[in-house]
Each structure stands twice: as structure tokens, then as C-alpha cells.
Design a protein around this motif. Structure first.
Motif, PDB file in Angstrom:
ATOM      1  N   GLY A   1      40.530  46.778  40.729  1.00 16.44           N
ATOM      2  CA  GLY A   1      41.884  46.234  40.745  1.00 16.44           C
ATOM      3  C   GLY A   1      41.932  44.715  40.814  1.00 16.44           C
ATOM      4  O   GLY A   1      42.647  44.071  40.042  1.00 16.44           O
ATOM      5  N   TYR A   2      41.184  44.137  41.722  1.00 16.46           N
ATOM      6  CA  TYR A   2      41.200  42.681  41.863  1.00 16.46           C
ATOM      7  C   TYR A   2      40.628  41.974  40.634  1.00 16.46           C
ATOM      8  O   TYR A   2      41.238  41.010  40.145  1.00 16.46           O
ATOM      9  CB  TYR A   2      40.474  42.259  43.137  1.00 16.46           C
ATOM     10  CG  TYR A   2      40.647  40.802  43.448  1.00 16.46           C
ATOM     11  CD1 TYR A   2      41.857  40.309  43.909  1.00 16.46           C
ATOM     12  CD2 TYR A   2      39.608  39.901  43.250  1.00 16.46           C
ATOM     13  CE1 TYR A   2      42.029  38.961  44.170  1.00 16.46           C
ATOM     14  CE2 TYR A   2      39.766  38.559  43.515  1.00 16.46           C
ATOM     15  CZ  TYR A   2      40.980  38.095  43.971  1.00 16.46           C
ATOM     16  OH  TYR A   2      41.152  36.759  44.219  1.00 16.46           O
ATOM     17  N   PRO A   3      39.482  42.418  40.080  1.00 15.54           N
ATOM     18  CA  PRO A   3      39.017  41.781  38.837  1.00 15.54           C
ATOM     19  C   PRO A   3      40.016  41.942  37.686  1.00 15.54           C
ATOM     20  O   PRO A   3      40.211  41.005  36.903  1.00 15.54           O
ATOM     21  CB  PRO A   3      37.699  42.490  38.527  1.00 15.54           C
ATOM     22  CG  PRO A   3      37.215  42.980  39.835  1.00 15.54           C
ATOM     23  CD  PRO A   3      38.445  43.320  40.618  1.00 15.54           C
ATOM     24  N   PHE A   4      40.659  43.107  37.579  1.00 14.11           N
ATOM     25  CA  PHE A   4      41.704  43.285  36.561  1.00 14.11           C
ATOM     26  C   PHE A   4      42.826  42.276  36.775  1.00 14.11           C
ATOM     27  O   PHE A   4      43.292  41.634  35.839  1.00 14.11           O
ATOM     28  CB  PHE A   4      42.295  44.696  36.614  1.00 14.11           C
ATOM     29  CG  PHE A   4      41.484  45.759  35.946  1.00 14.11           C
ATOM     30  CD1 PHE A   4      40.435  45.466  35.094  1.00 14.11           C
ATOM     31  CD2 PHE A   4      41.778  47.094  36.174  1.00 14.11           C
ATOM     32  CE1 PHE A   4      39.696  46.458  34.483  1.00 14.11           C
ATOM     33  CE2 PHE A   4      41.056  48.097  35.566  1.00 14.11           C
ATOM     34  CZ  PHE A   4      40.012  47.778  34.722  1.00 14.11           C
ATOM     35  N   LYS A   5      43.277  42.149  38.010  1.00 12.87           N
ATOM     36  CA  LYS A   5      44.374  41.220  38.323  1.00 12.87           C
ATOM     37  C   LYS A   5      44.018  39.802  37.897  1.00 12.87           C
ATOM     38  O   LYS A   5      44.793  39.142  37.201  1.00 12.87           O
ATOM     39  CB  LYS A   5      44.670  41.265  39.820  1.00 12.87           C
ATOM     40  CG  LYS A   5      45.721  40.271  40.282  1.00 12.87           C
ATOM     41  CD  LYS A   5      45.838  40.305  41.798  1.00 12.87           C
ATOM     42  CE  LYS A   5      46.903  39.426  42.341  1.00 12.87           C
ATOM     43  NZ  LYS A   5      46.705  38.020  42.221  1.00 12.87           N
ATOM     44  N   LYS A   6      42.859  39.341  38.299  1.00 10.96           N
ATOM     45  CA  LYS A   6      42.441  37.966  37.967  1.00 10.96           C
ATOM     46  C   LYS A   6      42.314  37.774  36.456  1.00 10.96           C
ATOM     47  O   LYS A   6      42.762  36.774  35.904  1.00 10.96           O
ATOM     48  CB  LYS A   6      41.113  37.620  38.656  1.00 10.96           C
ATOM     49  CG  LYS A   6      41.252  37.405  40.116  1.00 10.96           C
ATOM     50  CD  LYS A   6      42.160  36.217  40.356  1.00 10.96           C
ATOM     51  CE  LYS A   6      42.292  35.910  41.811  1.00 10.96           C
ATOM     52  NZ  LYS A   6      43.305  34.896  42.062  1.00 10.96           N
ATOM     53  N   TYR A   7      41.691  38.744  35.784  1.00 11.81           N
ATOM     54  CA  TYR A   7      41.486  38.605  34.339  1.00 11.81           C
ATOM     55  C   TYR A   7      42.806  38.617  33.593  1.00 11.81           C
ATOM     56  O   TYR A   7      43.023  37.794  32.701  1.00 11.81           O
ATOM     57  CB  TYR A   7      40.565  39.715  33.818  1.00 11.81           C
ATOM     58  CG  TYR A   7      40.347  39.609  32.327  1.00 11.81           C
ATOM     59  CD1 TYR A   7      39.531  38.603  31.806  1.00 11.81           C
ATOM     60  CD2 TYR A   7      40.973  40.466  31.451  1.00 11.81           C
ATOM     61  CE1 TYR A   7      39.351  38.471  30.446  1.00 11.81           C
ATOM     62  CE2 TYR A   7      40.794  40.355  30.092  1.00 11.81           C
ATOM     63  CZ  TYR A   7      39.986  39.352  29.592  1.00 11.81           C
ATOM     64  OH  TYR A   7      39.817  39.221  28.241  1.00 11.81           O
ATOM     65  N   PHE A   8      43.719  39.518  33.940  1.00  8.84           N
ATOM     66  CA  PHE A   8      44.982  39.611  33.213  1.00  8.84           C
ATOM     67  C   PHE A   8      45.911  38.444  33.534  1.00  8.84           C
ATOM     68  O   PHE A   8      46.687  38.016  32.681  1.00  8.84           O
ATOM     69  CB  PHE A   8      45.667  40.953  33.473  1.00  8.84           C
ATOM     70  CG  PHE A   8      44.891  42.114  32.938  1.00  8.84           C
ATOM     71  CD1 PHE A   8      44.241  42.053  31.711  1.00  8.84           C
ATOM     72  CD2 PHE A   8      44.783  43.291  33.661  1.00  8.84           C
ATOM     73  CE1 PHE A   8      43.516  43.125  31.215  1.00  8.84           C
ATOM     74  CE2 PHE A   8      44.065  44.371  33.175  1.00  8.84           C
ATOM     75  CZ  PHE A   8      43.431  44.277  31.952  1.00  8.84           C
ATOM     76  N   GLU A   9      45.841  37.910  34.737  1.00 10.37           N
ATOM     77  CA  GLU A   9      46.605  36.693  35.039  1.00 10.37           C
ATOM     78  C   GLU A   9      46.087  35.523  34.215  1.00 10.37           C
ATOM     79  O   GLU A   9      46.870  34.734  33.669  1.00 10.37           O
ATOM     80  CB  GLU A   9      46.518  36.363  36.527  1.00 10.37           C
ATOM     81  CG  GLU A   9      47.383  37.223  37.395  1.00 10.37           C
ATOM     82  CD  GLU A   9      47.223  36.917  38.872  1.00 10.37           C
ATOM     83  OE1 GLU A   9      48.147  37.260  39.615  1.00 10.37           O
ATOM     84  OE2 GLU A   9      46.177  36.351  39.287  1.00 10.37           O
ATOM     85  N   LYS A  10      44.770  35.416  34.109  1.00  8.06           N
ATOM     86  CA  LYS A  10      44.171  34.347  33.310  1.00  8.06           C
ATOM     87  C   LYS A  10      44.518  34.531  31.834  1.00  8.06           C
ATOM     88  O   LYS A  10      44.853  33.564  31.140  1.00  8.06           O
ATOM     89  CB  LYS A  10      42.652  34.336  33.501  1.00  8.06           C
ATOM     90  CG  LYS A  10      41.981  33.065  33.060  1.00  8.06           C
ATOM     91  CD  LYS A  10      40.490  33.114  33.309  1.00  8.06           C
ATOM     92  CE  LYS A  10      40.197  33.211  34.787  1.00  8.06           C
ATOM     93  NZ  LYS A  10      38.750  33.170  35.083  1.00  8.06           N
TER      94      LYS A  10
END
Length: 172
Positions: free
Chosen positions: A155-164
Motif C-alpha cells: 500500500g505505501y509503495p503504491f501510494k508513493k508511486y502513484f502520487e509521484k
């Protein structure tokens, strides 16, 4: 170049689901329990939440169709349900706070909604004879538990990647 990384990520998750089903024992949650990995759909929901509704719906439709073509004998169920659930999740997130805990809970809700939608469509066209309560006990609970574990890790890596990714699209 960065625009090609997102489709590659989704393609990787699409392939990872089938590999995971092949390599992990089916009775991990006990006999008569069916768990279904929704790595790809979890990423679609996180893209919808953090990258934008439009991209979530588009990727949901494309990969829902691909999922139907490769894995199901009935075309159109996932093609319809992936973008529909992504749209519902986007509408829910307009009301709720946009943080990782809420995204986690809403994503699990979306996965549950997808599973129930597929069950209802299968029941409607008489592909399954399973009662709804048996379905919930045999498939919903293990699926939600398994995908909750996956979302805790990804979840956290998805969040960071999609925000970027969303920021890159806004800058262009």
C-alpha cells in the motif's frame, strides 16, 4: 519513459497474480477456503485514489478486459466491474480523508464489492449454485484477509508511486 513504467507495473501485477496462484498452496487458509489475489485490482484502486479517477477507470477497463480474455470464459464481467468499482471508490474518497489507512479500508471494500459483483453475475447466469452465505464464508473472508496482507506490504509503495506519477502528469 516514465509513462511506460505504469503499464509495465500493471502488467507485472497481472502476471504475478497467476504465478502466485500457481506457486502458493490453495489450502493456505484451510480446506474448502478459496482465496483470490487481487494485486492488479488493488493497484487500480490505489491509482484511482492517488493518481486520479480518470486513470483508474481507464486502467480498470483495459486490464479488466485483459483479465476477462485470459482468465474467464465470460467476457465483460471484469471489463464492467473494474472501472465501476474504481468509480465508486473515487466517489467515496471525495467524502473521506485521503490518507493511507482510509485508502487501505476503502480498497478492501472495493475488493469485496468486486468479489460480490462477480458472484452475483455468476449466480445470475447460473454459473454457480453456491449460496451467498457459503460464498461469504468460503471466499470473501479468505480473499479479504489475503489482500489485506498484500495491501499492508504494498500500500505505501503504491501510494508513493502513484502520487509521484500524478505529479509528473500535472507538470507536463
Amino acid at each position: 519513459m516514465k509513462k511506460f513504467l505504469l503499464p509495465l507495473l500493471f502488467l507485472f501485477l497481472f502476471l504475478l497474480e497467476s504465478l502466485f496462484v500457481q506457486l502458493v498452496p490453495a489450502d493456505i487458509f484451510g480446506p474448502r477456503k478459496m482465496w483470490v489475489p487481487h494485486f492488479l485490482f488493488s493497484a487500480v484502486l490505489f491509482l484511482t485514489i492517488y493518481g486520479g479517477r480518470k486513470y483508474g477507470i481507464i486502467y480498470g477497463a483495459v486490464f479488466g478486459l485483459l483479465f476477462d480474455i485470459v482468465y474467464t470464459e465470460i467476457l465483460g464481467i471484469n471489463l464492467f466491474l473494474y472501472p465501476f468499482v474504481a468509480y465508486i471508490v473515487a466517489k467515496i474518497m471525495h467524502v473521506l480523508q485521503n490518507n493511507i489507512i482510509v485508502a487501505f479500508i476503502v480498497s478492501l471494500f472495493g475488493i469485496g464489492l468486486l468479489e460480490i459483483g462477480v458472484y452475483e453475475m455468476d449466480s445470475l447466469i447460473h454459473v454457480t449454485q453456491l449460496s451467498f452465505m457459503s460464498f461469504v464464508e468460503m471466499r470473501i473472508y479468505p480473499t479479504l484477509l489475503f489482500n489485506a496482507i498484500f495491501l499492508l506490504l504494498a500500500g505505501y509503495p503504491f501510494k508513493k508511486y502513484f502520487e509521484k506519477y500524478s505529479q509528473v502528469l500535472r507538470d507536463e
